[in-house]
Design a protein around this motif. Structure first.
Motif, PDB file in Angstrom:
ATOM      1  N   PHE A  33       0.880  -1.161   0.000  1.00 18.29           N
ATOM      2  CA  PHE A  33       0.000   0.000   0.000  1.00 18.29           C
ATOM      3  C   PHE A  33       0.918   1.211   0.000  1.00 18.29           C
ATOM      4  N   VAL A  34       0.680   2.113  -0.955  1.00 15.63           N
ATOM      5  CA  VAL A  34       1.626   3.182  -1.253  1.00 15.63           C
ATOM      6  C   VAL A  34       0.918   4.534  -1.212  1.00 15.63           C
ATOM      7  N   SER A  35       1.627   5.522  -0.684  1.00 13.45           N
ATOM      8  CA  SER A  35       1.213   6.907  -0.839  1.00 13.45           C
ATOM      9  C   SER A  35       2.450   7.665  -1.284  1.00 13.45           C
ATOM     10  N   VAL A  36       2.329   8.459  -2.346  1.00 16.87           N
ATOM     11  CA  VAL A  36       3.501   9.155  -2.877  1.00 16.87           C
ATOM     12  C   VAL A  36       3.108  10.518  -3.439  1.00 16.87           C
ATOM     13  N   ASP A  37       4.031  11.457  -3.307  1.00 15.32           N
ATOM     14  CA  ASP A  37       3.940  12.769  -3.915  1.00 15.32           C
ATOM     15  C   ASP A  37       5.316  13.010  -4.534  1.00 15.32           C
ATOM     16  N   ASP A  38       5.518  12.703  -5.784  1.00 14.64           N
ATOM     17  CA  ASP A  38       4.654  12.682  -6.920  1.00 14.64           C
ATOM     18  C   ASP A  38       4.539  11.300  -7.590  1.00 14.64           C
ATOM     19  N   GLU A  39       5.618  10.500  -7.613  1.00 16.49           N
ATOM     20  CA  GLU A  39       5.586   9.268  -8.393  1.00 16.49           C
ATOM     21  C   GLU A  39       6.613   8.277  -7.848  1.00 16.49           C
ATOM     22  N   ALA A  40       6.268   6.970  -7.886  1.00 13.32           N
ATOM     23  CA  ALA A  40       7.206   5.937  -7.424  1.00 13.32           C
ATOM     24  C   ALA A  40       7.038   4.675  -8.269  1.00 13.32           C
ATOM     25  N   ASP A  41       8.175   4.076  -8.614  1.00 14.33           N
ATOM     26  CA  ASP A  41       8.191   2.765  -9.258  1.00 14.33           C
ATOM     27  C   ASP A  41       8.852   1.806  -8.286  1.00 14.33           C
ATOM     28  N   ILE A  42       8.179   0.709  -7.996  1.00 12.70           N
ATOM     29  CA  ILE A  42       8.679  -0.272  -7.031  1.00 12.70           C
ATOM     30  C   ILE A  42       9.182  -1.498  -7.781  1.00 12.70           C
ATOM     31  N   PHE A  43      10.408  -1.884  -7.474  1.00 12.68           N
ATOM     32  CA  PHE A  43      11.045  -3.065  -8.049  1.00 12.68           C
ATOM     33  C   PHE A  43      11.272  -4.071  -6.920  1.00 12.68           C
ATOM     34  N   VAL A  44      10.995  -5.337  -7.192  1.00 10.03           N
ATOM     35  CA  VAL A  44      11.266  -6.410  -6.228  1.00 10.03           C
ATOM     36  C   VAL A  44      12.231  -7.378  -6.901  1.00 10.03           C
ATOM     37  N   ASN A  45      13.392  -7.551  -6.287  1.00 11.67           N
ATOM     38  CA  ASN A  45      14.451  -8.422  -6.819  1.00 11.67           C
ATOM     39  C   ASN A  45      14.801  -8.081  -8.267  1.00 11.67           C
ATOM     40  N   GLY A  46      14.815  -6.785  -8.581  1.00 13.74           N
ATOM     41  CA  GLY A  46      15.246  -6.324  -9.898  1.00 13.74           C
ATOM     42  C   GLY A  46      14.163  -6.213 -10.948  1.00 13.74           C
ATOM     43  N   ALA A  47      12.969  -6.708 -10.660  1.00 13.10           N
ATOM     44  CA  ALA A  47      11.882  -6.657 -11.647  1.00 13.10           C
ATOM     45  C   ALA A  47      10.871  -5.594 -11.240  1.00 13.10           C
ATOM     46  N   GLN A  48      10.474  -4.753 -12.210  1.00 19.35           N
ATOM     47  CA  GLN A  48       9.480  -3.739 -11.889  1.00 19.35           C
ATOM     48  C   GLN A  48       8.197  -4.438 -11.492  1.00 19.35           C
ATOM     49  N   PHE A  49       7.655  -4.010 -10.355  1.00 19.36           N
ATOM     50  CA  PHE A  49       6.480  -4.675  -9.822  1.00 19.36           C
ATOM     51  C   PHE A  49       5.248  -3.775  -9.791  1.00 19.36           C
ATOM     52  N   HIS A  50       5.448  -2.488  -9.462  1.00 21.21           N
ATOM     53  CA  HIS A  50       4.285  -1.608  -9.297  1.00 21.21           C
ATOM     54  C   HIS A  50       4.670  -0.171  -9.602  1.00 21.21           C
ATOM     55  N   HIS A  51       3.821   0.499 -10.360  1.00 23.80           N
ATOM     56  CA  HIS A  51       3.980   1.933 -10.601  1.00 23.80           C
ATOM     57  C   HIS A  51       2.914   2.647  -9.781  1.00 23.80           C
ATOM     58  N   SER A  52       3.345   3.597  -8.977  1.00 20.21           N
ATOM     59  CA  SER A  52       2.415   4.354  -8.152  1.00 20.21           C
ATOM     60  C   SER A  52       2.421   5.811  -8.585  1.00 20.21           C
ATOM     61  N   PRO A  53       1.327   6.266  -9.162  1.00 23.95           N
ATOM     62  CA  PRO A  53       1.242   7.684  -9.518  1.00 23.95           C
ATOM     63  C   PRO A  53       0.933   8.509  -8.260  1.00 23.95           C
ATOM     64  N   LYS A  75      10.253  10.028  -7.910  1.00 22.14           N
ATOM     65  CA  LYS A  75      10.319  11.181  -8.799  1.00 22.14           C
ATOM     66  C   LYS A  75       9.406  12.275  -8.250  1.00 22.14           C
ATOM     67  N   ASN A  76      10.003  13.417  -8.001  1.00 22.77           N
ATOM     68  CA  ASN A  76       9.256  14.574  -7.541  1.00 22.77           C
ATOM     69  C   ASN A  76       9.309  15.640  -8.623  1.00 22.77           C
ATOM     70  N   THR A  77       8.138  16.174  -9.018  1.00 22.63           N
ATOM     71  CA  THR A  77       8.115  17.184 -10.067  1.00 22.63           C
ATOM     72  C   THR A  77       7.692  18.557  -9.554  1.00 22.63           C
ATOM     73  N   LEU A  78       6.965  18.607  -8.467  1.00 26.75           N
ATOM     74  CA  LEU A  78       6.494  19.887  -7.920  1.00 26.75           C
ATOM     75  C   LEU A  78       6.682  19.914  -6.407  1.00 26.75           C
ATOM     76  N   GLY A  79       7.234  20.976  -5.896  1.00 32.05           N
ATOM     77  CA  GLY A  79       7.339  21.150  -4.446  1.00 32.05           C
ATOM     78  C   GLY A  79       8.200  20.094  -3.792  1.00 32.05           C
ATOM     79  N   LYS A  80       7.716  19.600  -2.668  1.00 34.19           N
ATOM     80  CA  LYS A  80       8.450  18.601  -1.879  1.00 34.19           C
ATOM     81  C   LYS A  80       8.034  17.194  -2.283  1.00 34.19           C
ATOM     82  N   GLY A  81       8.877  16.205  -1.922  1.00 34.57           N
ATOM     83  CA  GLY A  81       8.563  14.813  -2.205  1.00 34.57           C
ATOM     84  C   GLY A  81       8.369  14.030  -0.913  1.00 34.57           C
ATOM     85  N   ARG A  82       7.428  13.098  -0.941  1.00 40.92           N
ATOM     86  CA  ARG A  82       7.228  12.193   0.197  1.00 40.92           C
ATOM     87  C   ARG A  82       6.689  10.866  -0.312  1.00 40.92           C
TER      88      ARG A  82
END
Length: 172
Positions: A33-53, A75-82
């Motif tokens: 379960f993900v919350s992100v400002d602005d964007e995150a790509d999650i890789f597990v053992n080297g394979a892309q698993f989930h893109h979180s906008p 990836k943060n495009t505006l303001g701060k990242g979390r």
């Protein structure tokens, strides 16, 4: 009768060895379960698993086990990242809360995996997000997960899953 004593010693020896040898932790089925400002790509053992906008998302189901490697490309495009991450088992009995202490900043922001030797060499922990931007908690399950980020707007953080990270979900 003369074989009983050696047999009992053998059986008790095997039992003692089994108690001293750590059990291999099994894989646990669940979702991120993900919350992100602005964007995150999650890789597990080297394979892309989930893109979180931007905002909250949940991943497909996976089996997570100790020694699995997680890389999050932020990836943060505006303001701060979390970024905040929680793993919850399908049966809701186990969870992993991720904090800044869970992640290290990868030296290469384009990396999607690392070796145990690489991980030991990463010196910087992920940055804890402080102040007003560290509120509110937005994930659907209460946990000890905290807001984190890397050093710059585009960075990667990594984690090695350990058996100690799996905790009972007491907040059902």
């Amino acid at each position: 009768m003369k074989y009983i004593l050696p047999f009992l010693i053998f059986v008790f020896g095997l039992q003692a060895q089994a108690q001293l040898t750590p059990a291999t932790a099994p894989a646990v089925k669940g979702k991120f379960f993900v919350s992100v400002d602005d964007e995150a790509d999650i890789f597990v053992n080297g394979a892309q698993f989930h893109h979180s906008p931007l905002n909250e998302s949940e991943s497909p189901e996976l089996e997570l086990k100790p020694s699995d490697r997680i890389v999050v490309k932020l990836k943060n495009t505006l303001g701060k990242g979390r970024f905040m991450l929680l793993f919850m088992s399908t049966d809701r009995k186990q969870m992993i809360s991720f904090t800044s202490g869970s992640f290290k900043i990868l030296t290469d922001p384009t990396a999607s995996d690392f070796t145990p030797t690489d991980f030991a060499g990463f010196k910087k922990q992920a940055k804890a997000v402080q102040g007003e931007f560290a509120e509110p908690y937005l994930l659907p399950f209460k946990s000890s997960s905290k807001w984190v980020w890397g050093e710059v707007d585009v960075s990667s953080i990594g984690c090695v899953v350990t058996p100690q990270m799996f905790k009972a979900n007491t907040r059902k």
